[in-house]
Design a protein around this motif. Structure first.
Motif, PDB file in Angstrom:
ATOM      1  N   SER A 251      87.281  73.934  25.034  1.00  0.00           N
ATOM      2  CA  SER A 251      86.767  72.662  25.555  1.00  0.00           C
ATOM      3  C   SER A 251      87.876  71.760  26.056  1.00  0.00           C
ATOM      4  O   SER A 251      87.619  70.794  26.765  1.00  0.00           O
ATOM      5  N   ASN A 252      89.127  72.052  25.678  1.00  0.00           N
ATOM      6  CA  ASN A 252      90.255  71.212  26.086  1.00  0.00           C
ATOM      7  C   ASN A 252      91.172  71.935  27.084  1.00  0.00           C
ATOM      8  O   ASN A 252      92.364  71.682  27.142  1.00  0.00           O
ATOM      9  N   TRP A 253      90.606  72.857  27.841  1.00  0.00           N
ATOM     10  CA  TRP A 253      91.416  73.606  28.809  1.00  0.00           C
ATOM     11  C   TRP A 253      92.049  72.644  29.806  1.00  0.00           C
ATOM     12  O   TRP A 253      93.161  72.835  30.240  1.00  0.00           O
ATOM     13  N   TYR A 254      91.312  71.582  30.120  1.00  0.00           N
ATOM     14  CA  TYR A 254      91.866  70.486  30.931  1.00  0.00           C
ATOM     15  C   TYR A 254      91.584  69.186  30.188  1.00  0.00           C
ATOM     16  O   TYR A 254      90.442  68.875  29.847  1.00  0.00           O
ATOM     17  N   THR A 255      92.657  68.432  29.889  1.00  0.00           N
ATOM     18  CA  THR A 255      92.504  67.178  29.157  1.00  0.00           C
ATOM     19  C   THR A 255      93.279  66.073  29.860  1.00  0.00           C
ATOM     20  O   THR A 255      94.513  66.016  29.786  1.00  0.00           O
TER      21      THR A 255
ATOM     22  N   GLU B 205      84.249  75.108  33.670  1.00  0.00           N
ATOM     23  CA  GLU B 205      83.873  73.840  34.295  1.00  0.00           C
ATOM     24  C   GLU B 205      84.913  73.416  35.332  1.00  0.00           C
ATOM     25  O   GLU B 205      84.570  72.894  36.395  1.00  0.00           O
ATOM     26  N   MET B 206      86.169  73.678  35.025  1.00  0.00           N
ATOM     27  CA  MET B 206      87.237  73.316  35.961  1.00  0.00           C
ATOM     28  C   MET B 206      87.111  74.111  37.256  1.00  0.00           C
ATOM     29  O   MET B 206      87.309  73.588  38.351  1.00  0.00           O
ATOM     30  N   THR B 207      86.746  75.381  37.122  1.00  0.00           N
ATOM     31  CA  THR B 207      86.558  76.223  38.304  1.00  0.00           C
ATOM     32  C   THR B 207      85.436  75.688  39.178  1.00  0.00           C
ATOM     33  O   THR B 207      85.558  75.619  40.403  1.00  0.00           O
ATOM     34  N   THR B 208      84.342  75.285  38.527  1.00  0.00           N
ATOM     35  CA  THR B 208      83.190  74.756  39.265  1.00  0.00           C
ATOM     36  C   THR B 208      83.533  73.459  39.983  1.00  0.00           C
ATOM     37  O   THR B 208      83.171  73.254  41.148  1.00  0.00           O
ATOM     38  N   VAL B 209      84.256  72.570  39.295  1.00  0.00           N
ATOM     39  CA  VAL B 209      84.615  71.284  39.902  1.00  0.00           C
ATOM     40  C   VAL B 209      85.529  71.481  41.104  1.00  0.00           C
ATOM     41  O   VAL B 209      85.311  70.924  42.172  1.00  0.00           O
ATOM     42  N   LEU B 210      86.538  72.305  40.945  1.00  0.00           N
ATOM     43  CA  LEU B 210      87.502  72.513  42.021  1.00  0.00           C
ATOM     44  C   LEU B 210      86.907  73.255  43.207  1.00  0.00           C
ATOM     45  O   LEU B 210      87.402  73.141  44.335  1.00  0.00           O
ATOM     46  N   ALA B 211      85.820  74.003  42.962  1.00  0.00           N
ATOM     47  CA  ALA B 211      85.147  74.698  44.057  1.00  0.00           C
ATOM     48  C   ALA B 211      84.574  73.709  45.054  1.00  0.00           C
ATOM     49  O   ALA B 211      84.233  74.082  46.185  1.00  0.00           O
ATOM     50  N   GLY B 212      84.470  72.435  44.644  1.00  0.00           N
ATOM     51  CA  GLY B 212      84.001  71.391  45.558  1.00  0.00           C
ATOM     52  C   GLY B 212      85.001  71.079  46.660  1.00  0.00           C
ATOM     53  O   GLY B 212      84.700  70.325  47.592  1.00  0.00           O
ATOM     54  N   ILE B 213      86.224  71.625  46.559  1.00  0.00           N
ATOM     55  CA  ILE B 213      87.235  71.456  47.614  1.00  0.00           C
ATOM     56  C   ILE B 213      87.270  72.771  48.384  1.00  0.00           C
ATOM     57  O   ILE B 213      87.773  73.781  47.893  1.00  0.00           O
ATOM     58  N   SER B 214      86.723  72.776  49.581  1.00  0.00           N
ATOM     59  CA  SER B 214      86.540  74.029  50.322  1.00  0.00           C
ATOM     60  C   SER B 214      87.841  74.641  50.809  1.00  0.00           C
ATOM     61  O   SER B 214      87.979  75.865  50.865  1.00  0.00           O
ATOM     62  N   ASN B 215      88.821  73.824  51.161  1.00  0.00           N
ATOM     63  CA  ASN B 215      90.084  74.332  51.696  1.00  0.00           C
ATOM     64  C   ASN B 215      90.969  74.793  50.539  1.00  0.00           C
ATOM     65  O   ASN B 215      91.359  74.000  49.677  1.00  0.00           O
ATOM     66  N   ILE B 216      91.308  76.089  50.521  1.00  0.00           N
ATOM     67  CA  ILE B 216      92.071  76.629  49.390  1.00  0.00           C
ATOM     68  C   ILE B 216      93.456  76.008  49.274  1.00  0.00           C
ATOM     69  O   ILE B 216      93.991  75.832  48.178  1.00  0.00           O
TER      70      ILE B 216
ATOM     71  N   PHE C 152      96.900  68.925  37.077  1.00  0.00           N
ATOM     72  CA  PHE C 152      97.447  69.388  35.800  1.00  0.00           C
ATOM     73  C   PHE C 152      98.808  68.763  35.513  1.00  0.00           C
ATOM     74  O   PHE C 152      99.137  68.468  34.372  1.00  0.00           O
ATOM     75  N   GLY C 153      99.605  68.560  36.536  1.00  0.00           N
ATOM     76  CA  GLY C 153     100.937  67.998  36.320  1.00  0.00           C
ATOM     77  C   GLY C 153     100.933  66.510  36.077  1.00  0.00           C
ATOM     78  O   GLY C 153     101.653  66.000  35.224  1.00  0.00           O
ATOM     79  N   PHE C 154     100.065  65.780  36.817  1.00  0.00           N
ATOM     80  CA  PHE C 154     100.058  64.321  36.727  1.00  0.00           C
ATOM     81  C   PHE C 154      99.039  63.813  35.708  1.00  0.00           C
ATOM     82  O   PHE C 154      99.354  62.995  34.855  1.00  0.00           O
ATOM     83  N   MET C 155      97.808  64.318  35.793  1.00  0.00           N
ATOM     84  CA  MET C 155      96.756  63.808  34.919  1.00  0.00           C
ATOM     85  C   MET C 155      96.801  64.437  33.523  1.00  0.00           C
ATOM     86  O   MET C 155      96.519  63.794  32.525  1.00  0.00           O
ATOM     87  N   ASP C 156      97.138  65.726  33.471  1.00  0.00           N
ATOM     88  CA  ASP C 156      97.160  66.442  32.195  1.00  0.00           C
ATOM     89  C   ASP C 156      98.578  66.506  31.617  1.00  0.00           C
ATOM     90  O   ASP C 156      98.784  66.907  30.478  1.00  0.00           O
ATOM     91  N   LYS C 157      99.574  66.165  32.435  1.00  0.00           N
ATOM     92  CA  LYS C 157     100.991  66.199  32.049  1.00  0.00           C
ATOM     93  C   LYS C 157     101.427  67.591  31.594  1.00  0.00           C
ATOM     94  O   LYS C 157     102.229  67.736  30.670  1.00  0.00           O
TER      95      LYS C 157
END
Length: 279
Positions: A193-197, A235-246, A257-262
Motif C-alpha cells: 500500500s506504500n509503494w508510492y508515498t 494503482e500507480m500504473t493505472t494513474v500514470l497510464a493517464g499520460i499517453s506520451n511515454i 518519485f524523486g521530488f514527491m516521494d524523495k
C-alpha cells in the motif's frame, strides 16, 4: 718610427687581403609543454588548468613573432601571436571551450614564426593534448534535473555536445537513449500500500508547474490530484497510464518519485521502469 710604419702597413695589408668573418650560430628552436599537460594529458578530475606551451629560439635575437595554432576541420587556425622576449614566447593553453566547459577529446597544436632578418621561417611539429572531461558532472546534472521540480523536457533523449576550444561554437547532435534502469536492479522492501508515498504537500505539486492548466504543463490535473495520496504499484500504473506520451510519462514519473516521494535516483528509475512496462 720605422717599427710604427711597419705595423701600420701590416694591418692595412691584412685588411686588404680580408680576414674570415665569424659565422653566425645556426638557429635552434625548441617547443615544450609544461604544467599538468606535460605528459600530453589533461584530466579534469586530476589536473589543474595550468598548461603552457613554450617556444625558445637560440640565438635570442632578433625578436621573433610566434603564432600558436590549433587544428580545426583539417585546417590550422590561429589562436594567438606572441613576440619573443629573450628568445622565449609562451602561451597558456586553456582546457576550457567558449562555453566554459572542459574539453573532451584529442586536440592538435603547433607554433609558427615568419622569416625575420637572416633567420628562416619556422613551423614546429604537431603537439597533441588529450582532454578527459569529468563524467561524474554529467551524472550530477541529470540527477539534479529530476529533483529540481521544474524539468519538463524529455529525459529519454540525451543531448551530446562535441567541444571545440577557444571561442568556437560547437555543433550539437541529439540521439535517443534509454534512461530506464536495468530490470535486474533490486528494490527496498516496502508495504504494497506504500509503494508510492508522497511526503510533500499539494502546494508543492501546484507550484512545480507540472500539471495543467499551469503554463508549460503537460500532465493532466487528474493525474496530479491522484498522486497526492499513497498508491500501490497497480494503482500507480493505472494513474500514470493517464499520460499517453511515454516520454512525458517517464520524465514525470521519475520526477514524482524523486521530488514527491524523495526516492533516490536509482530507485525512481527502477520503479518507473516497472510501471511504464505495465502501462
Amino acid at each position: 718610427m720605422k717599427k710604427r710604419l711597419l705595423a701600420t702597413g701590416l694591418v692595412a695589408a691584412l685588411a686588404w687581403i680580408g680576414l674570415p668573418s665569424v659565422a653566425q650560430a645556426a638557429q635552434t628552436v625548441t617547443v615544450k609543454l609544461s604544467g599538468s599537460c606535460e605528459d600530453g594529458v589533461m584530466d579534469e578530475v586530476e589536473d589543474d588548468d595550468d598548461c603552457v606551451m613554450t617556444v625558445t629560439f637560440k640565438p635570442a635575437t632578433p625578436a621573433r613573432v610566434v603564432t600558436f595554432n590549433y587544428l580545426k576541420s583539417k585546417k590550422w587556425t590561429r589562436l594567438k601571436s606572441v613576440t619573443t622576449k629573450g628568445g622565449v614566447a609562451k602561451w597558456d593553453v586553456s582546457a576550457y571551450d567558449a562555453d566554459d566547459m572542459w574539453l573532451d577529446g584529442t586536440y592538435s597544436y603547433r607554433a609558427q614564426s615568419v622569416k625575420r632578418g637572416k633567420e628562416k621561417a619556422y613551423t614546429g611539429k604537431t603537439i597533441t593534448i588529450k582532454y578527459i572531461a569529468d563524467a561524474t558532472e554529467e551524472d550530477g546534472e541529470e540527477a539534479s534535473s529530476i529533483y529540481d521540480g521544474n524539468k519538463t523536457t524529455n529525459t529519454t533523449a540525451k543531448t551530446t555536445q562535441s567541444t571545440v576550444p577557444h571561442g568556437t561554437a560547437a555543433p550539437v547532435t541529439v540521439a535517443p537513449t534509454t534512461t530506464l534502469a536495468s530490470s535486474t536492479m533490486t528494490m527496498p522492501t516496502v508495504a504494497a500500500s506504500n509503494w508510492y508515498t508522497p511526503v510533500r504537500s499539494a502546494s508543492d505539486f501546484s507550484s512545480s508547474g507540472r500539471c495543467m492548466p499551469s503554463p508549460g504543463a503537460n500532465v493532466p490535473a487528474s493525474v496530479c490530484s491522484a498522486l497526492q495520496s499513497n498508491k500501490t504499484k497497480s494503482e500507480m500504473t493505472t494513474v500514470l497510464a493517464g499520460i499517453s506520451n511515454i516520454y512525458i510519462r517517464t520524465d514525470f514519473c521519475q520526477w514524482v518519485f524523486g521530488f514527491m516521494d524523495k526516492a533516490s535516483l536509482t530507485d525512481a528509475r527502477t520503479k518507473c521502469s516497472q510501471v511504464n512496462a505495465a502501462a
